[in-house]
Design a protein around this motif. Structure first.
Motif, PDB file in Angstrom:
ATOM      1  N   MET A   1       0.995  -1.315  -0.139  1.00 48.03           N
ATOM      2  CA  MET A   1      -0.028   0.194   0.051  1.00 48.03           C
ATOM      3  C   MET A   1       0.872   1.187   0.107  1.00 48.03           C
ATOM      4  N   ALA A   2       1.830   1.315   0.936  1.00 50.43           N
ATOM      5  CA  ALA A   2       2.800   2.329   0.957  1.00 50.43           C
ATOM      6  C   ALA A   2       3.676   2.545  -0.323  1.00 50.43           C
ATOM      7  N   THR A   3       3.917   1.402  -0.969  1.00 49.95           N
ATOM      8  CA  THR A   3       4.620   1.519  -2.414  1.00 49.95           C
ATOM      9  C   THR A   3       3.710   2.063  -3.323  1.00 49.95           C
ATOM     10  N   ASP A   4       2.416   1.642  -3.316  1.00 45.06           N
ATOM     11  CA  ASP A   4       1.424   2.345  -4.224  1.00 45.06           C
ATOM     12  C   ASP A   4       1.232   3.764  -4.365  1.00 45.06           C
ATOM     13  N   THR A   5       1.066   4.264  -2.824  1.00 42.66           N
ATOM     14  CA  THR A   5       1.121   5.532  -2.790  1.00 42.66           C
ATOM     15  C   THR A   5       2.258   6.480  -3.093  1.00 42.66           C
ATOM     16  N   ALA A   6       3.330   5.780  -2.851  1.00 41.31           N
ATOM     17  CA  ALA A   6       4.549   6.519  -3.374  1.00 41.31           C
ATOM     18  C   ALA A   6       4.923   6.626  -4.717  1.00 41.31           C
ATOM     19  N   ASP A   7       4.379   5.463  -5.132  1.00 41.51           N
ATOM     20  CA  ASP A   7       4.371   5.694  -6.946  1.00 41.51           C
ATOM     21  C   ASP A   7       3.439   6.680  -7.448  1.00 41.51           C
ATOM     22  N   ALA A   8       2.106   6.381  -6.710  1.00 42.75           N
ATOM     23  CA  ALA A   8       1.263   7.712  -7.328  1.00 42.75           C
ATOM     24  C   ALA A   8       1.457   8.885  -7.100  1.00 42.75           C
ATOM     25  N   GLY A   9       2.267   9.122  -6.014  1.00 45.37           N
ATOM     26  CA  GLY A   9       2.582  10.312  -5.537  1.00 45.37           C
ATOM     27  C   GLY A   9       3.706  11.167  -6.539  1.00 45.37           C
ATOM     28  N   ALA A  10       4.571  10.061  -6.771  1.00 43.12           N
ATOM     29  CA  ALA A  10       5.694  10.493  -7.863  1.00 43.12           C
ATOM     30  C   ALA A  10       5.229  10.939  -9.180  1.00 43.12           C
ATOM     31  N   ARG A  11       3.999  10.584  -9.502  1.00 40.64           N
ATOM     32  CA  ARG A  11       3.439  11.122 -10.689  1.00 40.64           C
ATOM     33  C   ARG A  11       2.778  12.366 -10.527  1.00 40.64           C
ATOM     34  N   VAL A  12       2.727  13.583 -11.482  1.00 39.11           N
ATOM     35  CA  VAL A  12       2.048  14.816 -11.298  1.00 39.11           C
ATOM     36  C   VAL A  12       0.646  14.509 -12.242  1.00 39.11           C
ATOM     37  N   SER A  13      -0.284  14.246 -11.695  1.00 36.01           N
ATOM     38  CA  SER A  13      -1.597  14.124 -12.305  1.00 36.01           C
ATOM     39  C   SER A  13      -2.589  15.365 -12.360  1.00 36.01           C
ATOM     40  N   PRO A  14      -3.525  15.687 -13.447  1.00 37.28           N
ATOM     41  CA  PRO A  14      -4.457  16.785 -13.132  1.00 37.28           C
ATOM     42  C   PRO A  14      -5.320  16.753 -11.824  1.00 37.28           C
ATOM     43  N   LEU A  15      -5.300  15.694 -11.021  1.00 34.27           N
ATOM     44  CA  LEU A  15      -6.119  15.740  -9.959  1.00 34.27           C
ATOM     45  C   LEU A  15      -5.162  16.463  -8.790  1.00 34.27           C
ATOM     46  N   ASP A  16      -3.867  16.471  -8.933  1.00 27.82           N
ATOM     47  CA  ASP A  16      -3.219  17.202  -7.982  1.00 27.82           C
ATOM     48  C   ASP A  16      -3.150  18.732  -8.012  1.00 27.82           C
ATOM     49  N   LYS A  17      -3.691  19.264  -9.073  1.00 29.68           N
ATOM     50  CA  LYS A  17      -3.805  20.786  -9.187  1.00 29.68           C
ATOM     51  C   LYS A  17      -5.047  20.972  -8.321  1.00 29.68           C
ATOM     52  N   LEU A  18      -5.758  20.415  -7.902  1.00 29.56           N
ATOM     53  CA  LEU A  18      -6.925  20.386  -7.129  1.00 29.56           C
ATOM     54  C   LEU A  18      -6.773  20.762  -5.700  1.00 29.56           C
ATOM     55  N   ASP A  19      -7.473  21.598  -5.189  1.00 31.20           N
ATOM     56  CA  ASP A  19      -7.512  21.827  -3.628  1.00 31.20           C
ATOM     57  C   ASP A  19      -8.004  20.573  -3.012  1.00 31.20           C
ATOM     58  N   THR A  20      -7.383  20.211  -2.080  1.00 34.94           N
ATOM     59  CA  THR A  20      -7.706  19.100  -1.279  1.00 34.94           C
ATOM     60  C   THR A  20      -9.188  18.727  -0.704  1.00 34.94           C
ATOM     61  N   ARG A  21      -9.823  20.050  -0.428  1.00 37.16           N
ATOM     62  CA  ARG A  21     -11.155  20.253   0.057  1.00 37.16           C
ATOM     63  C   ARG A  21     -12.092  20.107  -1.267  1.00 37.16           C
ATOM     64  N   THR A  22     -11.664  20.235  -2.476  1.00 37.78           N
ATOM     65  CA  THR A  22     -12.628  20.026  -3.804  1.00 37.78           C
ATOM     66  C   THR A  22     -12.428  18.620  -4.017  1.00 37.78           C
ATOM     67  N   ARG A  23     -11.391  17.760  -3.735  1.00 30.15           N
ATOM     68  CA  ARG A  23     -11.323  16.443  -3.909  1.00 30.15           C
ATOM     69  C   ARG A  23     -12.308  15.759  -2.890  1.00 30.15           C
ATOM     70  N   ILE A  24     -12.162  16.177  -1.832  1.00 31.88           N
ATOM     71  CA  ILE A  24     -12.930  15.399  -0.688  1.00 31.88           C
ATOM     72  C   ILE A  24     -14.494  15.821  -0.870  1.00 31.88           C
ATOM     73  N   ALA A  25     -14.879  17.087  -1.407  1.00 28.92           N
ATOM     74  CA  ALA A  25     -16.158  17.316  -1.632  1.00 28.92           C
ATOM     75  C   ALA A  25     -16.643  16.392  -2.790  1.00 28.92           C
ATOM     76  N   ALA A  26     -15.862  16.636  -3.909  1.00 26.40           N
ATOM     77  CA  ALA A  26     -16.377  15.733  -4.924  1.00 26.40           C
ATOM     78  C   ALA A  26     -16.513  14.352  -4.737  1.00 26.40           C
ATOM     79  N   ALA A  27     -15.695  13.649  -3.822  1.00 30.90           N
ATOM     80  CA  ALA A  27     -15.754  12.284  -3.376  1.00 30.90           C
ATOM     81  C   ALA A  27     -17.066  11.979  -2.675  1.00 30.90           C
ATOM     82  N   VAL A  28     -17.380  12.919  -1.625  1.00 35.04           N
ATOM     83  CA  VAL A  28     -18.676  12.675  -0.922  1.00 35.04           C
ATOM     84  C   VAL A  28     -19.873  12.886  -1.855  1.00 35.04           C
ATOM     85  N   THR A  29     -19.757  13.850  -2.666  1.00 37.29           N
ATOM     86  CA  THR A  29     -21.073  14.119  -3.571  1.00 37.29           C
ATOM     87  C   THR A  29     -21.384  13.155  -4.513  1.00 37.29           C
ATOM     88  N   LEU A  30     -20.355  12.598  -5.011  1.00 34.82           N
ATOM     89  CA  LEU A  30     -20.304  11.409  -6.025  1.00 34.82           C
ATOM     90  C   LEU A  30     -20.861  10.110  -5.399  1.00 34.82           C
TER      91      LEU A  30
END
Length: 251
Positions: A1-30
């Motif tokens: 699990m830690a390796t997966d998170t580290a690998d995902a964090g090493a890549r810059v994705s479009p979702l990383d440009k979002l505020d963390t609050r936006t990601r949480i609110a979007a996840a809860v809404t969906l």
């Protein structure tokens, strides 16, 4: 699990440009919308949307499948239990076993809902570090004590796990072999007691160290994130998608 998170964090994705609050609110809404859908077609479309989000988050298919296996194992129980326990006709007889078709339909619906929700939460939430998530919850206005409990738990669960591992190694070095006898029960009782004692001692030391450093009962919420135009667009898109799914499902 830690390796997966580290690998995902090493890549810059479009979702990383979002505020963390936006990601949480979007996840809860969906998630709230997905668990209310009834049409299999829309749930299938939601699963495709989740796969698209995991791709944007930089997760490989192997990582996605590995994390979904924890959820899908629980869904197998639904496919076994609901057709057997639901007492609604029509029934299908397979030898001495009678299966309810409505029960099977419920199992399929729940499986699609849970899978779609997991695929949405996985890229939006799972890629966040615990510290970043905790600070975002604090900026949402959650009670400070709740945020502190969350941050402390994330930090010290791993420490307690390491402590339990050391105690277990010490027991085995002394020749302990678990079995179904009274000696094993007493040994595990002493193990749990010793673990609790060490946890309390560590908590006291941490409390004293934090007070010496001027801890006043709350953590400063330090972040460089700002709610911007990209977040407004993502929030609007989330609301539009949620409303569209609900309207299509009701029609």
């Amino acid at each position: 699990m830690a390796t997966d998170t580290a690998d995902a964090g090493a890549r810059v994705s479009p979702l990383d440009k979002l505020d963390t609050r936006t990601r949480i609110a979007a996840a809860v809404t969906l998630v709230l919308v997905l668990v209310s859908l009834r049409a299999w077609t829309l749930l299938g479309m939601a699963i495709l949307l989740g796969i698209l989000l995991t791709t944007l988050a930089g997760l490989s298919p192997r990582q996605m499948v590995r994390r979904l296996l924890h959820v899908e194992g629980f869904l197998l129980i639904l496919f076994v239990a609901l057709p057997l326990t639901t007492r609604l006709p029509p029934f299908v007889a397979i030898g001495p076993i009678s299966l309810s078709l409505p029960g099977l339909e419920r199992a399929v619906t729940l499986a699609l809902r849970i899978t779609a929700a997991a695929l949405v939460v996985l890229p939006l939430i799972a890629g966040l570090t615990p510290i970043r998530l905790g600070h975002a919850l604090g900026r949402f206005g959650l009670p400070p004590r709740l945020v502190q409990v969350f941050l402390f738990s994330i930090r010290y669960i791993e420490l307690l796990r390491a402590e339990a591992r050391r105690l277990n190694d010490a027991m085995r070095l002394r020749g302990f072999v678990p079995g179904t006898n009274l000696h094993t029960l007493k040994t595990y009782g002493h193990f749990i007691g010793q673990l609790l004692v060490r946890a309390v001692e560590r908590a006291e030391r941490v409390n004293e160290a934090m007070r010496c450093r001027g801890f006043a009962g709350r953590f400063p919420l330090v972040t460089l994130e700002r709610f911007g135009t990209v977040d407004i667009g993502a929030a609007g898109l989330t609301v539009l998608l949620a409303c569209t799914l609900l309207v299509m499902d009701r029609l």
